[in-house]
Design an enzyme around this catalytic site. Structure first.
Site, PDB file in Angstrom:
ATOM      1  N   ASN A 159      -0.647   0.264 -20.580  1.00 27.46           N
ATOM      2  CA  ASN A 159      -2.048  -0.034 -20.252  1.00 27.46           C
ATOM      3  C   ASN A 159      -2.805   1.259 -19.951  1.00 27.46           C
ATOM      4  N   ASP A 182      11.498  18.187 -21.971  1.00 30.61           N
ATOM      5  CA  ASP A 182      11.364  16.761 -22.225  1.00 30.61           C
ATOM      6  C   ASP A 182      11.825  15.936 -21.026  1.00 30.61           C
ATOM      7  N   ARG A 183      11.340  14.705 -20.951  1.00 28.35           N
ATOM      8  CA  ARG A 183      11.790  13.739 -19.939  1.00 28.35           C
ATOM      9  C   ARG A 183      13.243  13.358 -20.252  1.00 28.35           C
ATOM     10  N   PRO A 185       0.617  19.143 -19.403  1.00 30.09           N
ATOM     11  CA  PRO A 185       2.056  19.202 -19.661  1.00 30.09           C
ATOM     12  C   PRO A 185       2.536  18.106 -20.618  1.00 30.09           C
ATOM     13  N   THR A 224       7.521  -5.466 -18.717  1.00 26.15           N
ATOM     14  CA  THR A 224       7.070  -4.359 -19.571  1.00 26.15           C
ATOM     15  C   THR A 224       7.854  -4.343 -20.877  1.00 26.15           C
ATOM     16  N   ASP A 225       7.227  -3.800 -21.914  1.00 23.81           N
ATOM     17  CA  ASP A 225       7.947  -3.648 -23.199  1.00 23.81           C
ATOM     18  C   ASP A 225       9.102  -2.650 -23.080  1.00 23.81           C
ATOM     19  N   GLU A 226       9.101  -1.853 -21.988  1.00 24.55           N
ATOM     20  CA  GLU A 226      10.134  -0.817 -21.865  1.00 24.55           C
ATOM     21  C   GLU A 226      11.532  -1.402 -21.678  1.00 24.55           C
ATOM     22  N   PHE A 283       3.060  -8.497  -9.647  1.00 21.40           N
ATOM     23  CA  PHE A 283       2.829  -7.142 -10.173  1.00 21.40           C
ATOM     24  C   PHE A 283       3.576  -6.095  -9.345  1.00 21.40           C
ATOM     25  N   TYR A 319      13.722   2.893 -14.110  1.00 18.48           N
ATOM     26  CA  TYR A 319      12.560   1.991 -14.014  1.00 18.48           C
ATOM     27  C   TYR A 319      12.753   0.778 -14.924  1.00 18.48           C
ATOM     28  N   ARG A 337       3.422   5.617 -28.048  1.00 16.76           N
ATOM     29  CA  ARG A 337       3.196   4.501 -27.144  1.00 16.76           C
ATOM     30  C   ARG A 337       2.123   3.603 -27.763  1.00 16.76           C
ATOM     31  N   LEU A 392       0.837  -1.214   0.000  1.00 18.38           N
ATOM     32  CA  LEU A 392       0.000   0.000   0.000  1.00 18.38           C
ATOM     33  C   LEU A 392       0.868   1.259   0.000  1.00 18.38           C
ATOM     34  N   ALA A 425      15.385  -0.328 -16.352  1.00 18.15           N
ATOM     35  CA  ALA A 425      16.583  -1.107 -16.006  1.00 18.15           C
ATOM     36  C   ALA A 425      16.284  -2.027 -14.822  1.00 18.15           C
ATOM     37  N   LYS A 457      13.329  -3.271 -14.103  1.00 14.32           N
ATOM     38  CA  LYS A 457      12.451  -4.337 -14.594  1.00 14.32           C
ATOM     39  C   LYS A 457      13.262  -5.357 -15.401  1.00 14.32           C
TER      40      LYS A 457
HETATM   41  P1  NAD Z   1       0.913   0.585  -9.874  1.00 15.78           P
HETATM   42  O1  NAD Z   1       2.016   1.540  -9.576  1.00 15.78           O
HETATM   43  O2  NAD Z   1      -0.462   1.092 -10.123  1.00 15.78           O
HETATM   44  O3  NAD Z   1       0.778  -0.492  -8.684  1.00 15.78           O
HETATM   45  C1  NAD Z   1       1.881  -1.052  -8.054  1.00 15.78           C
HETATM   46  C2  NAD Z   1       1.372  -1.757  -6.786  1.00 15.78           C
HETATM   47  O4  NAD Z   1       2.509  -2.375  -6.152  1.00 15.78           O
HETATM   48  C3  NAD Z   1       0.753  -0.809  -5.756  1.00 15.78           C
HETATM   49  O5  NAD Z   1      -0.446  -1.366  -5.248  1.00 15.78           O
HETATM   50  C4  NAD Z   1       1.805  -0.722  -4.670  1.00 15.78           C
HETATM   51  O6  NAD Z   1       1.270  -0.472  -3.380  1.00 15.78           O
HETATM   52  C5  NAD Z   1       2.445  -2.098  -4.766  1.00 15.78           C
HETATM   53  N1  NAD Z   1       3.796  -2.146  -4.219  1.00 15.78           N
HETATM   54  C6  NAD Z   1       4.813  -1.249  -4.398  1.00 15.78           C
HETATM   55  N2  NAD Z   1       5.893  -1.627  -3.708  1.00 15.78           N
HETATM   56  C7  NAD Z   1       5.568  -2.792  -3.085  1.00 15.78           C
HETATM   57  C8  NAD Z   1       6.273  -3.686  -2.242  1.00 15.78           C
HETATM   58  N3  NAD Z   1       7.540  -3.453  -1.876  1.00 15.78           N
HETATM   59  N4  NAD Z   1       5.647  -4.793  -1.796  1.00 15.78           N
HETATM   60  C9  NAD Z   1       4.355  -5.048  -2.153  1.00 15.78           C
HETATM   61  N5  NAD Z   1       3.638  -4.237  -2.933  1.00 15.78           N
HETATM   62  C10 NAD Z   1       4.235  -3.124  -3.404  1.00 15.78           C
HETATM   63  O7  NAD Z   1       1.450  -0.267 -11.090  1.00 15.78           O
HETATM   64  P2  NAD Z   1       0.696  -0.902 -12.337  1.00 15.78           P
HETATM   65  O8  NAD Z   1       0.591   0.107 -13.403  1.00 15.78           O
HETATM   66  O9  NAD Z   1      -0.509  -1.610 -11.861  1.00 15.78           O
HETATM   67  O10 NAD Z   1       1.791  -1.961 -12.800  1.00 15.78           O
HETATM   68  C11 NAD Z   1       1.805  -3.278 -12.261  1.00 15.78           C
HETATM   69  C12 NAD Z   1       2.938  -4.056 -12.898  1.00 15.78           C
HETATM   70  O11 NAD Z   1       2.759  -4.092 -14.304  1.00 15.78           O
HETATM   71  C13 NAD Z   1       4.311  -3.444 -12.651  1.00 15.78           C
HETATM   72  O12 NAD Z   1       5.214  -4.491 -12.375  1.00 15.78           O
HETATM   73  C14 NAD Z   1       4.647  -2.752 -13.963  1.00 15.78           C
HETATM   74  O13 NAD Z   1       6.043  -2.740 -14.172  1.00 15.78           O
HETATM   75  C15 NAD Z   1       3.924  -3.636 -14.957  1.00 15.78           C
HETATM   76  N6  NAD Z   1       3.488  -2.978 -16.206  1.00 15.78           N
HETATM   77  C16 NAD Z   1       2.728  -1.825 -16.147  1.00 15.78           C
HETATM   78  C17 NAD Z   1       2.285  -1.262 -17.332  1.00 15.78           C
HETATM   79  C18 NAD Z   1       1.425  -0.013 -17.323  1.00 15.78           C
HETATM   80  O14 NAD Z   1       1.142   0.544 -18.388  1.00 15.78           O
HETATM   81  N7  NAD Z   1       0.937   0.455 -16.183  1.00 15.78           N
HETATM   82  C19 NAD Z   1       2.603  -1.835 -18.572  1.00 15.78           C
HETATM   83  C20 NAD Z   1       3.369  -3.002 -18.585  1.00 15.78           C
HETATM   84  C21 NAD Z   1       3.794  -3.566 -17.395  1.00 15.78           C
HETATM   85  P1  TYD Z   2       3.649   7.386 -18.951  1.00 15.45           P
HETATM   86  O1  TYD Z   2       2.164   7.297 -18.781  1.00 15.45           O
HETATM   87  O2  TYD Z   2       4.481   7.897 -17.810  1.00 15.45           O
HETATM   88  O3  TYD Z   2       4.136   5.927 -19.412  1.00 15.45           O
HETATM   89  P2  TYD Z   2       5.596   5.438 -19.927  1.00 15.45           P
HETATM   90  O4  TYD Z   2       6.579   6.504 -19.772  1.00 15.45           O
HETATM   91  O5  TYD Z   2       5.858   4.294 -19.008  1.00 15.45           O
HETATM   92  O6  TYD Z   2       5.386   5.030 -21.346  1.00 15.45           O
HETATM   93  O7  TYD Z   2       3.970   8.306 -20.193  1.00 15.45           O
HETATM   94  C1  TYD Z   2       3.464   7.985 -21.482  1.00 15.45           C
HETATM   95  C2  TYD Z   2       4.039   8.994 -22.453  1.00 15.45           C
HETATM   96  O8  TYD Z   2       3.499  10.278 -22.138  1.00 15.45           O
HETATM   97  C3  TYD Z   2       5.548   9.153 -22.368  1.00 15.45           C
HETATM   98  O9  TYD Z   2       6.071   9.353 -23.677  1.00 15.45           O
HETATM   99  C4  TYD Z   2       5.739  10.401 -21.527  1.00 15.45           C
HETATM  100  C5  TYD Z   2       4.536  11.236 -21.884  1.00 15.45           C
HETATM  101  N1  TYD Z   2       4.047  12.137 -20.802  1.00 15.45           N
HETATM  102  C6  TYD Z   2       3.882  13.498 -21.061  1.00 15.45           C
HETATM  103  O10 TYD Z   2       4.134  13.983 -22.168  1.00 15.45           O
HETATM  104  N2  TYD Z   2       3.439  14.288 -20.028  1.00 15.45           N
HETATM  105  C7  TYD Z   2       3.151  13.797 -18.804  1.00 15.45           C
HETATM  106  O11 TYD Z   2       2.758  14.581 -17.893  1.00 15.45           O
HETATM  107  C8  TYD Z   2       3.312  12.389 -18.569  1.00 15.45           C
HETATM  108  C9  TYD Z   2       3.000  11.793 -17.228  1.00 15.45           C
HETATM  109  C10 TYD Z   2       3.755  11.597 -19.608  1.00 15.45           C
END
Ligand code: NAD
Ligand code: TYD
Length: 351
Positions: free
Chosen positions: A189, A287-288, A214, A134-136, A82, A159, A223, A36, A161, A163
């Site tokens: 997602n 930019d990031r 932003p 993740t695809d990243e 997850f 991040y 993406r 949490l 790296a 994963k």
């Molecule tokens: P999220 O950040 O919404 O959720 C992460 C969850 O992990 C949270 O509930 C947090 O409380 C819990 N958590 C964090 N540290 C913890 C710990 N030490 N022990 C137990 N629980 C812990 O993330 P998400 O977007 O749901 O992503 C879930 C997984 O899917 C991640 O591993 C992420 O790398 C992967 N993923 C996400 C996406 C995306 O687009 N969101 C895409 C591909 C893969």
């Molecule tokens: P994000 O949702 O952080 O996912 P990821 O970086 O894991 O793909 O960002 C998606 C894309 O959006 C990424 O190219 C960064 C861009 N972005 C912005 O331009 N502005 C923002 O405020 C955020 C959060 C992301």
């Protein structure tokens, strides 16, 4: 009854996955282990909290003693990991916690699963460890081509790296101990319960607050977007039918530039909710660091091997998602009432 340990189940994808699985199967027990953190929220699971097939344990995947106790108590058949720090911008600000949770947490979980499942160098029948990656981890694409499972790992952010490191640990447990594992690598997602630090929910929330939108750099980064339930369906298939040791890429060939995503959100909110939401809210900001230009996943392997396909078109998924945020704006307010503004200032001021 099959007993599944889901870690990070109070986050975005994990909570959607638990709800999906409890609807899909009658005879399962899901134990959700979640620390949490700022983005984990038990409210996401309110519809299943009284279901006897669902148990919640508050704790960290880095806690080896707790993990051992849970494996002894529940005798899990399967693990779906997850739990992670998941946001690239936070990793740029503070990488260390990403190494702790994503790398050391996965290492602790693998060790606990092995201790419980391996008897005289043989694994108990039916066990499986699925790592949600993740695809990243593949890095960034140019204008053409897609990530395959064979694409070399080339992560650029702390991040990705972390994963990729976790993926290699999981692979090593297959190569060394023959633990039945799978690794899934999904594209971006979107859907209900995503924390409003990620692009889509952040832009929706900012539109509703008339806050500037932003866009990093030129906004032409690409993406590949997948509706969260389609990801959950793929994980279920991999968990039950994935060939041990295999990696599966997951994605729906749904590529969009960031600026197109932002304009789509503005157009819809302006039409259904608030005509004062216009493109004038868009602000191009710095930019990031290390920003990956394009992600694009080739999902042929999971389609051919397991028969997976995405069911939700982007047009349906994005309107469903925006509608959900409009209807659940109180959830957004509650989940952003903690350290969110502090993070926001830190990440967005003086970019
Ligand atoms: P999220 O950040 O919404 O959720 C992460 C969850 O992990 C949270 O509930 C947090 O409380 C819990 N958590 C964090 N540290 C913890 C710990 N030490 N022990 C137990 N629980 C812990 O993330 P998400 O977007 O749901 O992503 C879930 C997984 O899917 C991640 O591993 C992420 O790398 C992967 N993923 C996400 C996406 C995306 O687009 N969101 C895409 C591909 C893969
Ligand atoms: P994000 O949702 O952080 O996912 P990821 O970086 O894991 O793909 O960002 C998606 C894309 O959006 C990424 O190219 C960064 C861009 N972005 C912005 O331009 N502005 C923002 O405020 C955020 C959060 C992301």
């Amino acid at each position: 009854m099959e007993k599944i340990l889901v870690t990070g189940g109070a986050g975005f994808i994990g909570s959607n996955f638990i709800i999906y699985m409890l609807k899909q199967y009658e005879n399962i027990l899901i134990v959700n282990l979640d620390a949490l953190t700022y983005c984990g929220n038990l409210e996401n699971l309110s519809e299943v909290e009284d279901d006897p097939r669902y148990h919640f344990v508050k704790g960290s995947v880095t806690d080896s003693v707790l993990l051992e106790q849970l494996f002894i108590e529940y005798e899990f058949d399967k693990v779906v990991n997850f739990a992670a720090e998941s946001h690239v911008d936070r990793a740029i600000l503070n990488p260390n916690i990403f190494i702790e949770t994503n790398v050391l947490g996965t290492a602790a979980l693998l060790a606990a699963a092995r201790q419980s499942w391996e008897k005289d160098s043989v694994y108990l029948p039916g066990v499986k460890f699925v790592q949600i990656s993740t695809d990243e981890v593949y890095g960034s694409l140019g204008a053409t081509g897609f990530f395959l499972e064979t694409t070399p790992l080339d992560p650029h952010s702390p991040y990705s790296a972390s994963k990729a490191s976790a993926d290699l640990l999981v692979k090593s447990y297959f190569d060394t101990y023959q633990m039945p594992i799978n690794i899934t690598r999904c594209s971006n997602n979107y859907g209900p319960y995503q924390f409003p630090e990620k692009l889509i929910p952040l832009m929706i929330n900012n539109c509703l607050n008339h806050r500037s939108l932003p866009v990093y750099g030129d906004g032409l980064q690409v993406r590949d977007w997948l509706y969260v339930t389609d990801h959950c369906k793929a994980i279920d298939m991999v968990l039950n039918e994935g060939i041990p040791g295999e990696v599966y890429n997951i994605g729906g060939h749904n590529e969009r530039t960031n600026i197109v995503i932002v304009k789509t959100i503005i157009e819809y909110i302006s039409k259904v909710k608030d005509s004062e939401v216009t493109e004038q809210l868009i602000t191009h900001v710095g930019d990031r660091k290390g920003h990956d230009r394009r992600y694009g996943v080739d999902p042929t392997k999971i389609k051919d091997a397991l028969g997976w396909f995405p069911e939700t078109s982007f047009d349906d998924g994005i309107t469903r998602t925006i509608d959900w945020y409009l209807e659940n704006y109180d959830w957004v307010k509650r989940i952003t009432s903690g350290e969110y503004e502090q993070y926001y200032e830190h990440n967005y001021t003086n970019r």
